[in-house]
Design a protein around this motif. Structure first.
Motif, mmCIF file in Angstrom:
data_model
loop_
_atom_site.group_PDB
_atom_site.id
_atom_site.type_symbol
_atom_site.label_atom_id
_atom_site.label_comp_id
_atom_site.label_asym_id
_atom_site.label_seq_id
_atom_site.Cartn_x
_atom_site.Cartn_y
_atom_site.Cartn_z
ATOM 1 N N SER A 113 -5.028 -42.845 -17.605
ATOM 2 C CA SER A 113 -5.378 -42.217 -16.331
ATOM 3 C C SER A 113 -4.588 -40.927 -16.120
ATOM 4 C CB SER A 113 -5.129 -43.193 -15.179
ATOM 5 O OG SER A 113 -3.743 -43.400 -14.972
ATOM 6 N N ILE A 114 -3.336 -40.917 -16.572
ATOM 7 C CA ILE A 114 -2.528 -39.691 -16.481
ATOM 8 C C ILE A 114 -3.152 -38.591 -17.332
ATOM 9 C CG2 ILE A 114 -0.291 -38.674 -17.091
ATOM 10 C CD1 ILE A 114 0.973 -41.372 -16.357
ATOM 11 N N GLY A 115 -3.653 -38.959 -18.496
ATOM 12 C CA GLY A 115 -4.308 -37.972 -19.347
ATOM 13 C C GLY A 115 -5.571 -37.406 -18.741
ATOM 14 N N ASP A 116 -6.278 -38.223 -17.965
ATOM 15 C CA ASP A 116 -7.518 -37.758 -17.349
ATOM 16 C C ASP A 116 -7.267 -36.950 -16.076
ATOM 17 O OD1 ASP A 116 -9.406 -38.667 -19.169
ATOM 18 O OD2 ASP A 116 -9.389 -40.689 -18.337
ATOM 19 N N SER A 117 -6.275 -37.358 -15.296
ATOM 20 C CA SER A 117 -5.981 -36.607 -14.062
ATOM 21 C C SER A 117 -4.553 -36.901 -13.623
ATOM 22 C CB SER A 117 -6.966 -36.981 -12.945
ATOM 23 O OG SER A 117 -6.650 -36.293 -11.741
ATOM 24 N N HIS A 118 -3.627 -36.057 -14.054
ATOM 25 C CA HIS A 118 -2.236 -36.310 -13.695
ATOM 26 C C HIS A 118 -1.990 -36.126 -12.190
ATOM 27 C CE1 HIS A 118 -1.896 -31.953 -15.381
ATOM 28 N NE2 HIS A 118 -2.297 -31.914 -14.132
ATOM 29 N N THR A 119 -2.795 -35.273 -11.552
ATOM 30 C CA THR A 119 -2.639 -35.075 -10.107
ATOM 31 C C THR A 119 -3.002 -36.338 -9.334
ATOM 32 O OG1 THR A 119 -3.190 -32.728 -10.392
ATOM 33 C CG2 THR A 119 -3.289 -33.626 -8.159
ATOM 34 N N SER A 120 -4.114 -36.953 -9.706
ATOM 35 C CA SER A 120 -4.526 -38.192 -9.045
ATOM 36 C C SER A 120 -3.531 -39.318 -9.315
ATOM 37 C CB SER A 120 -5.919 -38.608 -9.524
ATOM 38 O OG SER A 120 -6.872 -37.613 -9.210
ATOM 39 N N ALA A 121 -3.041 -39.386 -10.557
ATOM 40 C CA ALA A 121 -2.064 -40.419 -10.893
ATOM 41 C C ALA A 121 -0.785 -40.251 -10.070
ATOM 42 C CB ALA A 121 -1.746 -40.371 -12.388
ATOM 43 N N HIS A 122 -0.352 -39.006 -9.914
ATOM 44 C CA HIS A 122 0.841 -38.738 -9.118
ATOM 45 C C HIS A 122 0.620 -39.116 -7.658
ATOM 46 C CE1 HIS A 122 4.480 -36.772 -7.726
ATOM 47 N NE2 HIS A 122 3.772 -36.034 -6.893
ATOM 48 N N ALA A 123 -0.583 -38.868 -7.148
ATOM 49 C CA ALA A 123 -0.895 -39.208 -5.760
ATOM 50 C C ALA A 123 -0.857 -40.722 -5.534
ATOM 51 C CB ALA A 123 -2.260 -38.660 -5.379
ATOM 52 N N LEU A 124 -1.096 -41.489 -6.585
ATOM 53 C CA LEU A 124 -1.058 -42.946 -6.490
ATOM 54 C C LEU A 124 0.354 -43.496 -6.680
ATOM 55 C CD1 LEU A 124 -4.297 -43.850 -8.484
ATOM 56 C CD2 LEU A 124 -3.952 -43.993 -6.006
ATOM 57 N N GLY A 125 1.310 -42.614 -6.878
ATOM 58 C CA GLY A 125 2.696 -43.044 -7.020
ATOM 59 C C GLY A 125 3.144 -43.303 -8.445
ATOM 60 N N ILE A 126 2.345 -42.914 -9.425
ATOM 61 C CA ILE A 126 2.686 -43.118 -10.831
ATOM 62 C C ILE A 126 3.677 -42.038 -11.280
ATOM 63 C CG2 ILE A 126 1.766 -43.144 -13.188
ATOM 64 C CD1 ILE A 126 -0.863 -44.175 -12.023
ATOM 65 N N LYS A 127 4.691 -42.452 -12.016
ATOM 66 C CA LYS A 127 5.704 -41.522 -12.532
ATOM 67 C C LYS A 127 5.144 -40.792 -13.757
ATOM 68 C CE LYS A 127 8.715 -43.004 -9.490
ATOM 69 N NZ LYS A 127 9.135 -42.176 -8.335
ATOM 70 N N VAL A 128 4.422 -39.711 -13.507
ATOM 71 C CA VAL A 128 3.715 -38.995 -14.566
ATOM 72 C C VAL A 128 4.672 -38.494 -15.644
ATOM 73 C CG1 VAL A 128 2.289 -36.984 -15.082
ATOM 74 C CG2 VAL A 128 1.825 -38.357 -13.036
ATOM 75 N N ILE A 129 5.736 -37.824 -15.242
ATOM 76 C CA ILE A 129 6.673 -37.243 -16.205
ATOM 77 C C ILE A 129 7.324 -38.325 -17.051
ATOM 78 C CG2 ILE A 129 8.777 -35.873 -16.477
ATOM 79 C CD1 ILE A 129 6.390 -34.259 -15.589
ATOM 80 N N ARG A 130 7.682 -39.444 -16.435
ATOM 81 C CA ARG A 130 8.312 -40.540 -17.187
ATOM 82 C C ARG A 130 7.372 -41.067 -18.269
ATOM 83 N NH1 ARG A 130 10.073 -45.615 -13.753
ATOM 84 N NH2 ARG A 130 11.450 -44.015 -12.857
ATOM 85 N N ARG A 161 4.872 -39.550 -19.667
ATOM 86 C CA ARG A 161 4.635 -38.548 -20.703
ATOM 87 C C ARG A 161 5.850 -38.392 -21.621
ATOM 88 N NH1 ARG A 161 0.994 -33.627 -18.010
ATOM 89 N NH2 ARG A 161 -0.959 -34.805 -18.079
ATOM 90 N N TYR A 162 7.033 -38.525 -21.078
ATOM 91 C CA TYR A 162 8.233 -38.496 -21.908
ATOM 92 C C TYR A 162 8.166 -39.597 -22.969
ATOM 93 C CZ TYR A 162 11.707 -35.068 -20.318
ATOM 94 O OH TYR A 162 12.409 -33.902 -20.096
ATOM 95 N N LEU A 163 7.869 -40.808 -22.531
ATOM 96 C CA LEU A 163 7.831 -41.943 -23.454
ATOM 97 C C LEU A 163 6.723 -41.776 -24.495
ATOM 98 C CD1 LEU A 163 8.406 -44.874 -20.919
ATOM 99 C CD2 LEU A 163 10.053 -43.914 -22.539
#
Length: 239
Positions: A101-118, A120-122
């Protein structure tokens, strides 16, 4: 470990500092070439250590199939297991679904409270570790010694493989063996003395890569169907 560390450096620059991914990747590639050449000078010409093939009694003696499937090196079986594990993780686990989901829309994932950067780091560190494993295979199995620039640009074929596979792990595995067959085929062609310039035969894997990319790019629907919508786009939470 070195592959993971280099990918960590890449992640710091592209994820935390939001640098251009293509330029950063190219610069780290050149850094890796120079650094490995400097560190590995003393290893040039020295006999290396080869990982032994796994010999399974009876089964390995089966004509053709036994030696082909059951008499390979450990990294071969690790690659199969990794492909299966990645498929299971991406399509059968909640964390894998989150990563997709982060790959498809990182903005939407961030809005849902997902730690996008974390996440992607992993993911970047895991990819770098796998790339390091592939590089280690060259000097531990394919050619049991070390020479400068022994990868000869073969790592770039991985980028073509991802596009060829439409971001599907099992297709990556199939495509890798197709490209591998072309690579080994040109070596056998040179050994058999086929009257074709060796330089042309050596270029066949790369020509095959270009041909595949051209054919795939003609089908826009197939190309866009599985491509992550946020591919290559930097993400800065406060923007």
């Amino acid at each position: 470990i070195v592959g993971a560390l280099f990918s960590l450096l890449f992640a710091v620059m592209t994820l935390s500092l939001a640098t251009n991914q293509v330029a950063t990747g190219l610069s780290l590639t050149l850094l890796g070439l120079g650094l490995s050449g400097m560190i590995g000078t003393s290893f040039v010409g020295q006999p290396g250590v080869r990982l032994p093939n796994l010999d399974i009694p009876v089964i390995s003696s089966i004509p053709v199939v036994g030696r082909l499937i059951f008499g390979q090196d450990p990294v071969f079986y690790i690659s199969i297991a990794l492909t299966a594990a990645v498929m299971w993780f991406l399509f059968r686990t909640r964390t894998g679904l989150t990563l997709r989901s982060i790959g498809d829309s990182h903005t939407s994932a961030h809005a849902l409270g997902i730690k996008v950067i974390r996440y992607r780091y992993l993911a970047v560190i895991f990819g770098g570790a796998c790339a390091g494993l592939a590089g280690g295979h060259l000097s531990l199995v394919y050619t049991p010694q070390w020479v400068e620039n022994m990868s000869a640009g073969r790592g770039w074929i991985a980028l073509a493989l991802v596009v060829f596979a439409s971001w599907r792990p099992w297709r990556v595995l199939a495509g890798a063996y197709i490209f591998g067959a072309v690579w080994i085929g040109q070596l056998h062609a040179q050994a058999f003395g086929i009257p074709v310039p060796s330089q042309f035969l050596s270029s066949l894997p790369y020509l095959a890569t270009i041909a595949v990319l051209v054919l795939i790019s003609r089908n826009k629907r197939l190309t866009m169907m599985n491509t992550p919508a946020s591919l290559g786009q930097p993400f800065v939470p406060d923007r």
